[in-house]
Design a protein around this motif. Structure first.
Motif, PDB file in Angstrom:
ATOM      1  N   ASN A   5       0.727  -1.502  -0.020  1.00 42.58           N
ATOM      2  CA  ASN A   5      -0.034  -0.383   0.441  1.00 42.58           C
ATOM      3  C   ASN A   5       0.710   1.537   0.014  1.00 42.58           C
ATOM      4  OD1 ASN A   5      -2.736  -1.296   0.170  1.00 42.58           O
ATOM      5  ND2 ASN A   5      -2.028  -1.186   1.354  1.00 42.58           N
ATOM      6  N   ARG A   6       1.707   1.489   0.567  1.00 44.06           N
ATOM      7  CA  ARG A   6       3.069   2.104   0.561  1.00 44.06           C
ATOM      8  C   ARG A   6       3.427   2.403  -0.800  1.00 44.06           C
ATOM      9  NH1 ARG A   6       6.306   0.203   4.830  1.00 44.06           N
ATOM     10  NH2 ARG A   6       4.833   1.472   5.920  1.00 44.06           N
ATOM     11  N   GLY A   7       3.824   1.879  -1.510  1.00 45.70           N
ATOM     12  CA  GLY A   7       4.110   1.395  -2.718  1.00 45.70           C
ATOM     13  C   GLY A   7       3.151   2.672  -3.740  1.00 45.70           C
ATOM     14  N   ALA A   8       1.998   1.710  -4.293  1.00 46.77           N
ATOM     15  CA  ALA A   8       0.953   2.358  -4.332  1.00 46.77           C
ATOM     16  C   ALA A   8       0.114   3.852  -4.175  1.00 46.77           C
ATOM     17  CB  ALA A   8      -0.421   0.961  -4.157  1.00 46.77           C
ATOM     18  N   ALA A   9       0.762   4.113  -2.659  1.00 47.29           N
ATOM     19  CA  ALA A   9       0.295   5.173  -2.174  1.00 47.29           C
ATOM     20  C   ALA A   9       1.790   6.276  -2.575  1.00 47.29           C
ATOM     21  CB  ALA A   9       0.152   5.578  -0.747  1.00 47.29           C
ATOM     22  N   PHE A  10       2.304   5.858  -2.780  1.00 50.95           N
ATOM     23  CA  PHE A  10       3.498   7.023  -3.102  1.00 50.95           C
ATOM     24  C   PHE A  10       3.285   7.057  -5.459  1.00 50.95           C
ATOM     25  CE2 PHE A  10       8.763   7.239  -4.249  1.00 50.95           C
ATOM     26  CZ  PHE A  10       8.244   8.858  -3.732  1.00 50.95           C
ATOM     27  N   ARG A  11       3.173   5.861  -5.478  1.00 51.09           N
ATOM     28  CA  ARG A  11       3.186   6.179  -6.649  1.00 51.09           C
ATOM     29  C   ARG A  11       2.373   7.312  -7.468  1.00 51.09           C
ATOM     30  NH1 ARG A  11       4.789   3.297 -11.074  1.00 51.09           N
ATOM     31  NH2 ARG A  11       5.275   1.785  -9.527  1.00 51.09           N
ATOM     32  N   ALA A  12       0.981   6.965  -6.622  1.00 50.59           N
ATOM     33  CA  ALA A  12      -0.669   8.246  -7.287  1.00 50.59           C
ATOM     34  C   ALA A  12      -0.229   9.531  -6.462  1.00 50.59           C
ATOM     35  CB  ALA A  12      -1.166   7.221  -5.907  1.00 50.59           C
ATOM     36  N   LEU A  13       1.108   9.345  -6.181  1.00 44.93           N
ATOM     37  CA  LEU A  13       1.746  11.446  -6.115  1.00 44.93           C
ATOM     38  C   LEU A  13       1.765  11.539  -7.300  1.00 44.93           C
ATOM     39  CD1 LEU A  13       3.139  10.796  -2.461  1.00 44.93           C
ATOM     40  CD2 LEU A  13       0.813  12.204  -2.968  1.00 44.93           C
ATOM     41  N   HIS A  14       2.724  10.884  -8.176  1.00 43.25           N
ATOM     42  CA  HIS A  14       3.229  11.639  -9.061  1.00 43.25           C
ATOM     43  C   HIS A  14       2.144  11.746 -10.355  1.00 43.25           C
ATOM     44  CE1 HIS A  14       5.902   9.232  -6.608  1.00 43.25           C
ATOM     45  NE2 HIS A  14       7.081   9.873  -7.782  1.00 43.25           N
ATOM     46  N   GLN A  15       2.269  12.487 -10.437  1.00 43.69           N
ATOM     47  CA  GLN A  15       0.980  13.454 -11.845  1.00 43.69           C
ATOM     48  C   GLN A  15       1.212  14.758 -12.057  1.00 43.69           C
ATOM     49  OE1 GLN A  15      -2.782  14.771  -9.882  1.00 43.69           O
ATOM     50  NE2 GLN A  15      -2.769  12.742  -8.142  1.00 43.69           N
ATOM     51  N   LYS A  16       2.030  14.723 -12.962  1.00 41.86           N
ATOM     52  CA  LYS A  16       2.286  15.315 -14.569  1.00 41.86           C
ATOM     53  C   LYS A  16       1.544  16.615 -14.581  1.00 41.86           C
ATOM     54  CE  LYS A  16       4.263  14.281 -18.554  1.00 41.86           C
ATOM     55  NZ  LYS A  16       5.675  14.434 -18.363  1.00 41.86           N
ATOM     56  N   GLY A  17       2.654  17.600 -14.032  1.00 38.94           N
ATOM     57  CA  GLY A  17       2.050  18.796 -14.131  1.00 38.94           C
ATOM     58  C   GLY A  17       1.400  19.443 -12.707  1.00 38.94           C
ATOM     59  N   ASN A  18       0.640  18.373 -11.897  1.00 40.94           N
ATOM     60  CA  ASN A  18       0.675  18.326 -10.908  1.00 40.94           C
ATOM     61  C   ASN A  18       2.004  18.343  -9.300  1.00 40.94           C
ATOM     62  OD1 ASN A  18      -0.979  19.247  -8.107  1.00 40.94           O
ATOM     63  ND2 ASN A  18      -1.973  16.601  -8.726  1.00 40.94           N
ATOM     64  N   PRO A  19       2.292  18.419  -9.033  1.00 47.12           N
ATOM     65  CA  PRO A  19       3.600  18.337  -8.339  1.00 47.12           C
ATOM     66  C   PRO A  19       4.082  18.422  -7.215  1.00 47.12           C
ATOM     67  CG  PRO A  19       4.685  19.964  -9.357  1.00 47.12           C
ATOM     68  CD  PRO A  19       3.454  20.271  -9.268  1.00 47.12           C
ATOM     69  N   PHE A  20       3.814  17.414  -6.084  1.00 46.96           N
ATOM     70  CA  PHE A  20       3.926  17.534  -5.000  1.00 46.96           C
ATOM     71  C   PHE A  20       5.376  17.741  -4.722  1.00 46.96           C
ATOM     72  CE2 PHE A  20       5.835  13.127  -5.696  1.00 46.96           C
ATOM     73  CZ  PHE A  20       6.838  12.275  -4.248  1.00 46.96           C
ATOM     74  N   ILE A  21       5.868  17.982  -3.100  1.00 45.73           N
ATOM     75  CA  ILE A  21       6.720  17.720  -3.169  1.00 45.73           C
ATOM     76  C   ILE A  21       7.337  16.965  -1.686  1.00 45.73           C
ATOM     77  CG2 ILE A  21       8.752  19.450  -1.193  1.00 45.73           C
ATOM     78  CD1 ILE A  21       6.514  21.667  -1.729  1.00 45.73           C
ATOM     79  N   LEU A  22       8.262  16.169  -2.429  1.00 40.49           N
ATOM     80  CA  LEU A  22       9.578  15.351  -1.977  1.00 40.49           C
ATOM     81  C   LEU A  22      10.249  15.631  -0.486  1.00 40.49           C
ATOM     82  CD1 LEU A  22       9.760  12.137  -1.478  1.00 40.49           C
ATOM     83  CD2 LEU A  22      10.872  12.388  -2.825  1.00 40.49           C
ATOM     84  N   GLY A  32       5.705  21.056 -16.711  1.00 43.71           N
ATOM     85  CA  GLY A  32       5.205  19.763 -16.707  1.00 43.71           C
ATOM     86  C   GLY A  32       5.971  18.431 -15.632  1.00 43.71           C
ATOM     87  N   VAL A  33       6.213  18.810 -14.176  1.00 45.21           N
ATOM     88  CA  VAL A  33       7.127  18.200 -13.238  1.00 45.21           C
ATOM     89  C   VAL A  33       5.587  17.737 -12.598  1.00 45.21           C
ATOM     90  CG1 VAL A  33       8.660  18.971 -11.407  1.00 45.21           C
ATOM     91  CG2 VAL A  33       8.797  19.512 -12.733  1.00 45.21           C
TER      92      VAL A  33
END
Length: 274
Positions: A5-22, A223-224
């Motif tokens: 679930n941790r990996g899936a939740a992390f992948r879902a944060l990656h959206q082109k043009g809608n960057p999250f801050i790592l 597009g980040v």
């Protein structure tokens, strides 16, 4: 949260043009504070971790030390944690693959692997660098849960190759199975946008050096998908230490110490569940 679930939740944060801050942390306390303050995901920082051990950046932390450090951060926060794992802690592709497996076992949601033959700044030959990512990606796909593999082209930042070479490498990393691409500090934000436009994969950008002049909205327009801090936040903390020490041991003043956050505020942040 389970590894899967941790990996899936992390992948879902990656959206082109809608960057999250790592948010790159360097110890349990900084990780807990950043999560309490709103970080959606935490990352280690190879440089910042090395600083805590009294060592310089680039190839001076072992894989066992990096894994133990990562496990501490995973246990401290409930948000996904990604590992800044330098060159995969070995030159050969098999080492990269083993690092992926060990990182997953440590509870990480993903890692990044760069193309630098540490401790020197020399890049691996392009085809060999691609082969390393292919082995890492194959190992990641064989895991029982989701895991985000980031392939880094560090030669621009290290002054070893140009934007065209970085883009050629990133294209190769995409074909080799990487999940996310990253070329730190590629000159200008227009260069960053060109990297993003050349791939369907999410792209990480580094908020450091001249790129700190840009906002999250600027990175979004480029597009980040993800903005990492590297060691920039840790270096900002070290700047406070440096400035306070210069004043104390030079003129004998202590004014910099009066600018700190209150202990009560820190206690409250560290006590928050995240």
């Amino acid at each position: 949260m389970s590894d899967q679930n941790r990996g899936a939740a992390f992948r879902a944060l990656h959206q082109k043009g809608n960057p999250f801050i790592l948010a790159n942390a360097w110890d349990i306390g900084s990780a807990k504070m950043l999560a309490a303050l709103g970080a959606q995901a935490i990352a280690t920082s190879s440089a910042a971790h090395a600083f805590t051990l009294g060592r310089p950046d680039m190839g001076h932390v072992t894989r066992d030390e990096a894994l133990a450090h990562a496990q501490d951060l995973v246990a401290a926060v409930s948000v996904p944690v990604s590992g800044d794992f330098e060159n995969g802690f070995g030159d050969d592709p098999d080492s990269c693959a083993e690092t992926v497996r060990l990182a997953y076992e440590a509870g990480l949601a993903g890692i990044s692997i760069e193309d630098t033959q540490l401790p020197a700044a020399t890049p691996y030959a392009r085809e060999f660098a691609i082969e390393r990512i292919r082995a890492a990606a194959s190992a990641a796909r064989a895991l029982p849960g989701d895991f985000v593999l980031v392939a880094r082209a560090d030669g621009i930042m290290n002054g070893q190759y140009d934007l065209a070479e970085a883009r050629a490498r990133l294209t190769g990393y995409e074909a080799a199975g990487a999940d996310c691409l990253y070329a730190p500090l590629p000159g200008t934000l227009d260069d960053q946008a060109a990297i993003c436009a050349a791939t369907d994969l999410p792209v990480n950008a580094l908020a450091a050096g001249p790129f700190t002049a840009h906002s999250r909205a600027d990175f979004a327009r480029a597009g980040v998908a993800r903005i990492s801090l590297g060691s920039a936040l840790a270096r900002a903390t070290h700047k406070v230490i440096f400035d306070a020490a210069e004043e104390m041991f030079g003129a004998g003043g202590f004014t910099h110490l009066g600018k700190g956050i209150s202990g009560d505020k820190v206690d409250a942040l560290l006590s928050m569940k995240n």
